[in-house]
Design a protein around this motif. Structure first.
Motif: not given
Ligand SMILES: Nc1ncnc2c1ncn2[C@@H]1O[C@H](COP(=O)(O)OP(=O)(O)OP(=O)(O)O)[C@@H](O)[C@H]1O
Ligand SMILES: [Mg+2]
Lengths: 248, 484
Positions: B252-267
């Motif tokens: 089992l592989h159970a992942a969580v990924v969270e991304l946060v982009a603020l004003d004019e940011a790029t991920i």
């Protein structure tokens, strides 16, 4: 170089080639003419080993090998090239990538070193120029959105790069404008050599004005009903296939 | 010729066969007892020397998980998982936190070398920083100092908890709340390691960041937790890769990924997922149950997901974007291959909250063997999302006649000015395409590789150049044995 004996083949249970005998020695160019549906393309596919084209009798020897026992890619590696009547589209596959992969596959099979991206680019640029094509065509997906004439030229480009020992051109002249016809014919003539054989399928004398064949064969109803010199093509153009069809 | 379009290198060594990452590293493991309860969670938290707030956070998630049901709506079939029969923490034994690579067990370094991820300074992929996660822990992170000069934090999640607790606390769970779904709750309770990235205001991260996840231990779950924050005007491109040994039992592989982009940011977040897919009869392979979500909090921010999913027995994964900031942009580019008995139920959610938000979805599903491939996507336009736009393109390619492709698009628009477009196609590799390639000298497998790469091109060109060639090879390799 290519020797076909008593070749019969069926497609979808229908016998299309009904006993073909034909020999093309190295250095010669033979033309095949014949009415629509007589089996010209089928002959090309059978020689190239297409699935679904079932050989029921006869044999084909190519450069001393039993051609019919080989996989399509082995035939290509042995030097057999078919310029398709209807070139196939490969969405998303860059033309240059396709060409290089094909060339390297063939080189690998022949035990020759592969070309890296730079060597390949150099080679392909020269050929593109000679065929009056643009380099932009190299970036586009194989045959996708190409005009009829562009597709045909692309077939010749592939042929020029692979430098096969034996070329089958299936109506490569159809859909070409007058200038393109000349360029394509020049491309073909450039490959003419004492070591190379060619089978040129066409409906028109005008191609044979540029690529003068050693022999002309008439295919009707899956059989070669007449063979002759270059003058036979002119006769056919004047008289049509009527008589020959009646005889077959 | 740029690597992204250069399929030529790719399909060369296709004929070798098999899953090439299936070896096991002989290394002494530290394994906690099987089972899942509050004591186990306390033990994991203690092992990681975590602050009290994080232990509380985990326990809360665990209590929520206990009350939740495993989701059954995805088009995937698998026998029930016994969550008490797993180890929730496995780590290579070591004396102390290694201070440099010289202190890292050479066996581990060799493992990563074998995987094509050299961690040693002189052999590293130029311009790419790597965090190497082995089972439950990060074993090394490269180029940390160089990144620090630019103000970028790139480290393992555990280290971030120790060194940057305030940042972690500020953002953890704000995009994927602990009780979001069954697998996210499980992850929140027992997560082991993953990467943490923080790019400060106005900084363009000077190199590609990547994490390489490796499962090695038996009967162990891997619960990766990754958090990426891009402050105002920041830019970062991040890639994760995954492999696992070849085994007969499922893992089992159970992942969580969270991304946060603020004003004019790029991920830009890219995944090349190549977990062990199981054998041709469907024995073994990874269950990949993943929650990935990005929040475009700032105006004109952008989050772009690109995924190449070739591995895993089962993939359950919907990288999503919450488009909150005005004019923010969400993208999802996906290639998913299922061969043999693999099953994938994957897609995305684009939640348009702010005005003039835009999203693009390009999904390419390839099914071969008896593989089952489902695209499941949701485009939701909320009432305030004036002039929001979505374009979705979903293409399926079938190889053979025992596989399946399914497209399940949900569209909910609550703003009449929004425009949502959806296109879908299903095709097969045509016999004439294969014949054409073979007539030019390619083997059938090379031809399939080439055609599939062509089919997936729109997505592959989104990958960072350093990884594009690798991904193209993977596509071809994953389809071995699917023809003929
Ligand atoms: N895949 C196929 N299925 C059914 N019939 C076929 C197939 N391929 C060829 N045939 C039939 O075989 C016959 C010969 O076809 P072929 O394409 O070889 O003709 P041709 O001489 O090349 O004609 P043209 O000058 O129009 O190109 C035709 O009657 C055609 O309908
Ligand atoms: Mg024809």
């Amino acid at each position: 170089m290519l020797k076909i004996e008593g070749l019969k083949a069926s497609v979808e249970g229908k016998e299309v080639l009904r006993g073909i005998d034909l020999e093309v020695p190295a250095g010669e160019v033979h033309a095949i003419m014949g009415p629509n549906g007589s089996g010209k393309s089928t002959l090309g596919y059978v020689l190239a080993g297409r699935e679904g084209y079932e050989v029921t009798a006869g044999s084909v020897t190519f450069r001393g090998q039993d051609l019919l026992a080989m996989e399509p890619e082995e035939r290509a590696a042995a030097g057999l090239f078919l310029a398709f009547q209807y070139p196939v589209e490969l969405p998303g596959v860059g033309n240059a990538n396709f060409l290089r992969q094909a060339l390297n596959a063939v080189r690998r099979a022949r035990g020759e070193p592969e070309l890296d991206a730079m060597q390949f680019l150099k080679l392909v640029r020269g050929k593109v120029k000679a065929l009056g094509m643009t380099e932009e065509m190299l970036k586009r997906a194989v045959n996708v959105g190409f005009s009829g004439g562009e597709k045909k030229r692309n077939e010749i480009l592939q042929m020029a790069i692979l430098e096969p020992a034996f070329c089958i051109l299936d109506e490569t002249d159809s859909g070409l404008d007058i200038d393109a016809l000349k360029i394509v014919a020049e491309g073909v003539n450039a490959l003419r050599s004492p070591e190379r054989g060619m089978l040129v399928i066409t409906h028109y004398q005008r191609l044979l004005d540029h690529i003068v064949p050693d022999r002309v064969h008439v295919l009707v109803g899956g059989r070669i009903v007449q063979s002759g010199g270059p003058e036979l093509a002119r006769e056919l153009e004047a008289k049509g296939y009527g008589e020959l069809q009646a005889a077959a | 010729m740029p690597a992204a379009t250069d399929t030529l290198e790719t399909v060369r060594d296709v004929t070798e066969g098999g899953y090439r990452w299936g070896f096991e590293t002989p290394i002494e493991q530290e394994l906690i007892p099987k089972g899942l309860n509050e004591d186990i969670i306390r033990l994991i938290s203690a092992k990681k020397e975590e602050p009290a707030w994080l232990l509380e956070w985990r326990l809360k998630a665990f209590r929520a998980w206990c009350a939740m049901e495993e989701p059954r709506w995805a088009a995937v079939r698998y026998p029930p998982i016994d969550y008490q029969d797993l180890h929730y923490y496995a780590a290579p034994k070591r004396k102390a936190q290694p201070k440099s690579l010289d202190e890292v067990d050479p066996e581990l370094l060799r493992t990563y070398e074998k995987l094509g991820i050299p961690l040693r300074e002189q052999e590293r992929l130029a311009g790419v920083a790597v965090d190497a996660v082995f089972d439950s822990v990060s074993v090394a992170t490269t180029f940390k100092e160089k990144l620090a000069e630019a103000g970028v934090i790139f480290c393992s999640f555990s280290e971030a908890v120790r060194e940057h607790p305030d940042l972690v606390r500020r953002f953890l769970g704000t995009v994927v709340p602990p009780s979001d779904n069954f697998f996210a709750a499980l992850n929140s309770a027992v997560f082991s390691d993953g990467s943490f990235v923080y790019v400060p205001k106005g900084v363009r991260c000077p190199m590609e960041l990547s994490t390489y996840f490796r499962i090695n231990a038996r009967n162990t779950g891997q619960f990766e937790r990754t958090l990426i924050v891009a402050e105002e005007g920041a830019y970062v491109s991040y890639l994760e890769g995954c492999t696992a040994p070849q085994r007969d039992e499922n893992q089992l592989h159970a992942a969580v990924v969270e991304l946060v982009a603020l004003d004019e940011a790029t991920i830009k977040y890219s995944t090349v997922q190549n977990w062990y897919p199981g054998d041709a009869e469907g024995r073994g392979g990874i269950y990949n149950f993943v929650t990935k979500r990005g929040a475009c909090r700032g105006a004109k921010s952008k989050i772009s997901w690109t995924q190449v999913e070739t591995g895993s027995a089962i993939t359950w994964k919907y990288p999503s974007c919450i488009l909150q900031g005005e004019g923010s942009v969400g993208e999802f580019y996906s290639v998913a291959i299922t061969n043999n008995r693999q099953q994938a139920d994957t897609g995305t959610k684009m939640i348009h909250i702010g005005p003039r938000t835009r999203s693009t979805i390009v999904s390419k599903g390839i099914s071969a063997g008896e593989g089952q491939n489902t695209y499941r996507g949701l485009v939701r336009i909320l009432p305030k999302a004036q002039h929001a736009r979505n374009f979705t393109q979903c293409d399926s390619l079938l190889i053979g006649d025992r596989c399946g492709a399914h497209t399940v698009p949900y569209i909910e628009s609550r703003n009449p000015t929004a425009r949502v477009e959806h296109e879908a196609t299903t095709s097969r590799i045509a016999e004439d395409q294969l014949f054409y390639c073979r007539q030019r000298g390619m083997t059938e497998e090379e031809a399939v590789g080439l055609i599939v790469n062509g089919f997936a091109r729109e997505v592959l060109k989104e990958l960072p150049m350093e990884f594009a060639v690798e991904a193209q090879k993977l596509l071809a390799i994953s389809l071995e044995g699917s023809v003929g």
